[in-house]
Motif scaffolding. Structure first.
Motif, PDB file in Angstrom:
ATOM      1  N   GLN A 185       1.075  -1.118  -0.229  1.00 54.45           N
ATOM      2  CA  GLN A 185      -0.432   0.023   0.163  1.00 54.45           C
ATOM      3  C   GLN A 185       0.878   1.337  -0.088  1.00 54.45           C
ATOM      4  OE1 GLN A 185      -1.666  -1.685   3.920  1.00 54.45           O
ATOM      5  NE2 GLN A 185      -4.008  -1.546   2.677  1.00 54.45           N
ATOM      6  N   THR A 186       0.157   2.615  -0.597  1.00 55.09           N
ATOM      7  CA  THR A 186       0.754   3.221  -0.584  1.00 55.09           C
ATOM      8  C   THR A 186       0.745   4.807   0.501  1.00 55.09           C
ATOM      9  OG1 THR A 186       1.744   3.067  -2.614  1.00 55.09           O
ATOM     10  CG2 THR A 186       2.084   5.209  -1.898  1.00 55.09           C
ATOM     11  N   LEU A 187       1.324   5.002   1.170  1.00 53.25           N
ATOM     12  CA  LEU A 187       0.229   5.851   2.171  1.00 53.25           C
ATOM     13  C   LEU A 187       0.129   7.291   1.232  1.00 53.25           C
ATOM     14  CD1 LEU A 187       2.264   5.202   5.730  1.00 53.25           C
ATOM     15  CD2 LEU A 187       0.417   4.120   4.335  1.00 53.25           C
ATOM     16  N   ALA A 188      -0.425   8.203   2.112  1.00 59.45           N
ATOM     17  CA  ALA A 188      -0.828   9.650   1.466  1.00 59.45           C
ATOM     18  C   ALA A 188       0.362  10.536   1.081  1.00 59.45           C
ATOM     19  CB  ALA A 188      -1.779  10.996   2.396  1.00 59.45           C
ATOM     20  N   SER A 189       1.651   9.898   2.548  1.00 60.89           N
ATOM     21  CA  SER A 189       2.627  10.550   2.546  1.00 60.89           C
ATOM     22  C   SER A 189       4.146   9.964   1.666  1.00 60.89           C
ATOM     23  CB  SER A 189       3.973  10.786   3.559  1.00 60.89           C
ATOM     24  OG  SER A 189       3.479   9.431   3.932  1.00 60.89           O
ATOM     25  N   GLY A 190       3.167   8.862   0.166  1.00 60.42           N
ATOM     26  CA  GLY A 190       3.703   8.606  -0.194  1.00 60.42           C
ATOM     27  C   GLY A 190       4.822   7.776   0.026  1.00 60.42           C
ATOM     28  N   THR A 191       4.792   7.191   1.355  1.00 63.77           N
ATOM     29  CA  THR A 191       5.862   6.275   1.633  1.00 63.77           C
ATOM     30  C   THR A 191       5.388   4.472   1.585  1.00 63.77           C
ATOM     31  OG1 THR A 191       6.714   7.801   3.689  1.00 63.77           O
ATOM     32  CG2 THR A 191       6.610   4.831   3.330  1.00 63.77           C
ATOM     33  N   ILE A 192       5.716   3.948   1.196  1.00 59.80           N
ATOM     34  CA  ILE A 192       5.094   2.388   0.420  1.00 59.80           C
ATOM     35  C   ILE A 192       5.318   1.515   1.393  1.00 59.80           C
ATOM     36  CG2 ILE A 192       5.159   0.742  -1.223  1.00 59.80           C
ATOM     37  CD1 ILE A 192       5.846   2.393  -3.270  1.00 59.80           C
ATOM     38  N   ILE A 193       3.873   0.571   2.101  1.00 58.72           N
ATOM     39  CA  ILE A 193       4.236  -0.294   3.060  1.00 58.72           C
ATOM     40  C   ILE A 193       4.032  -1.506   3.267  1.00 58.72           C
ATOM     41  CG2 ILE A 193       4.191   1.765   5.004  1.00 58.72           C
ATOM     42  CD1 ILE A 193       1.341   1.005   5.302  1.00 58.72           C
ATOM     43  N   LYS A 239      -4.931   6.507   2.077  1.00 60.30           N
ATOM     44  CA  LYS A 239      -5.035   5.591   0.987  1.00 60.30           C
ATOM     45  C   LYS A 239      -4.901   4.184   1.656  1.00 60.30           C
ATOM     46  CE  LYS A 239      -4.206   9.061  -1.263  1.00 60.30           C
ATOM     47  NZ  LYS A 239      -4.617   9.289  -3.201  1.00 60.30           N
ATOM     48  N   THR A 240      -4.831   3.690   3.044  1.00 62.37           N
ATOM     49  CA  THR A 240      -5.354   2.402   3.324  1.00 62.37           C
ATOM     50  C   THR A 240      -6.466   1.960   3.890  1.00 62.37           C
ATOM     51  OG1 THR A 240      -4.230   3.251   5.481  1.00 62.37           O
ATOM     52  CG2 THR A 240      -2.860   2.248   3.636  1.00 62.37           C
ATOM     53  N   MET A 241      -7.537   2.667   3.287  1.00 61.15           N
ATOM     54  CA  MET A 241      -8.826   2.067   3.401  1.00 61.15           C
ATOM     55  C   MET A 241      -9.948   2.869   2.761  1.00 61.15           C
ATOM     56  SD  MET A 241     -10.032   5.307   6.562  1.00 61.15           S
ATOM     57  CE  MET A 241      -9.718   7.708   6.653  1.00 61.15           C
ATOM     58  N   ALA A 242     -10.904   2.363   2.553  1.00 60.48           N
ATOM     59  CA  ALA A 242     -11.907   2.772   1.317  1.00 60.48           C
ATOM     60  C   ALA A 242     -13.453   2.045   2.068  1.00 60.48           C
ATOM     61  CB  ALA A 242     -11.278   2.129  -0.160  1.00 60.48           C
ATOM     62  N   THR A 243     -14.410   2.906   1.351  1.00 60.58           N
ATOM     63  CA  THR A 243     -15.794   1.800   1.257  1.00 60.58           C
ATOM     64  C   THR A 243     -16.037   0.956  -0.210  1.00 60.58           C
ATOM     65  OG1 THR A 243     -16.639   4.278   2.474  1.00 60.58           O
ATOM     66  CG2 THR A 243     -18.285   2.716   1.118  1.00 60.58           C
ATOM     67  N   SER A 244     -16.257   0.385   0.721  1.00 61.59           N
ATOM     68  CA  SER A 244     -16.422  -1.196  -0.186  1.00 61.59           C
ATOM     69  C   SER A 244     -17.615  -0.306  -0.897  1.00 61.59           C
ATOM     70  CB  SER A 244     -17.562  -2.330   0.619  1.00 61.59           C
ATOM     71  OG  SER A 244     -16.449  -2.974   1.597  1.00 61.59           O
TER      72      SER A 244
END
Length: 268
Positions: A14-22, A136-141
């Motif tokens: 996943q890519t955080l809002a900061s641009g960091t990839i985790i 960026k790591t959450m979303a509505t289904s």
């Protein structure tokens, strides 16, 4: 079709809002909910339930359903460092919605509670397994999305004088939310082929991960299984996030608007 999943590594990139990839596996942030009774003859007990540990803006929080406390006080809650852990996290406070207004009245959002940990509990305490919650790591289904649900099964878990052995499961289901009057609640279901359990007690509070969108999408508040058919209801992560923001910023109250897409069928 719903199915049970057994896999040692389910990390997603996943890519955080900061641009960091985790890379993180949401299952590792789930914890068995049980309590210290204060009774030496039977020190620990549970009514079932799962807690989900998240890291939001550098602060750790525990998400769970209020109804799993029943006759216990939140101060008796035991949160371990790992899913099968021995170290117990210190607790600071608990927050939950009250005095709802408008569309929030009589919704399942009122069952969501946020636990604050003591200042000495950091990400290292949970072995860096807390789910990093970010826009960026959450979303509505959406209807039709494939979902994974990770939680502890009460009936299969065991608590005795000298043993605490939670049993976790991972279920794959599909979102099939109908048009309802509750804008915070979604539904998922499916059929299991020869299920290894007869109930879903304990899944309240379990995190729901949207495989289709590769993001966290909510938290289970109730469920049922009839023969091989399983149905779970879960609160949308969008609404949980609004509560979490209010707790993080120490707000006494919060108001927000939510855009709800509804499917409308017109006659031909």
């Amino acid at each position: 079709m719903a199915r049970l999943i057994n896999s040692t590594d389910m990390r997603v990139t996943q890519t955080l809002a900061s641009g960091t990839i985790i890379r993180q596996d949401f299952r590792h942030a789930a914890r068995f909910v049980f309590f210290d009774t204060g009774n030496e003859q039977w020190q620990y007990a549970t009514h079932g339930g799962t807690m989900f540990v998240v890291l939001y803006k550098g602060t750790l929080y525990g998400l769970l359903c209020r109804h799993v406390l029943k006759d216990f006080d939140w101060r008796q809650l035991v949160v371990t460092d790992q899913r099968q852990g021995k170290l117990v996290a210190g607790l600071r406070s608990v927050a939950y919605p009250s005095q709802p207004k408008g569309a929030a009245i009589d919704t399942d959002l009122l069952d969501v509670a946020v636990v604050r940990f003591s200042e000495d509990v950091d990400a290292a305490f949970f072995k860096d397994a807390a789910y990093i919650l970010d826009e960026k790591t959450m979303a509505t289904s959406k209807v039709g999305d494939t979902l994974h649900v990770a939680g502890a099964l009460k009936t299969k878990s065991e608590i005795t004088d000298d043993k605490i052995a939670p049993i976790y499961c991972l279920l794959e289901v599909v979102d099939n939310t109908p048009t309802t009057s509750d804008p915070t609640l979604r539904r998922a279901s499916g059929n299991f082929d020869k299920p290894e359990f007869t109930d879903v007690l304990g899944l309240s509070g379990s995190p729901v991960f949207n495989v289709s969108q590769r993001a966290l999408c909510g938290m289970v508040v109730r469920g049922a299984i009839d023969s091989n058919a399983c149905t779970l209801w879960y609160v949308d992560i969008f609404d949980i996030a609004q509560l979490l923001v209010a707790v993080h910023e120490d707000r006494a109250e919060t108001q927000y608007q939510k855009q709800v897409t509804r499917i409308v069928t017109t006659p031909r």
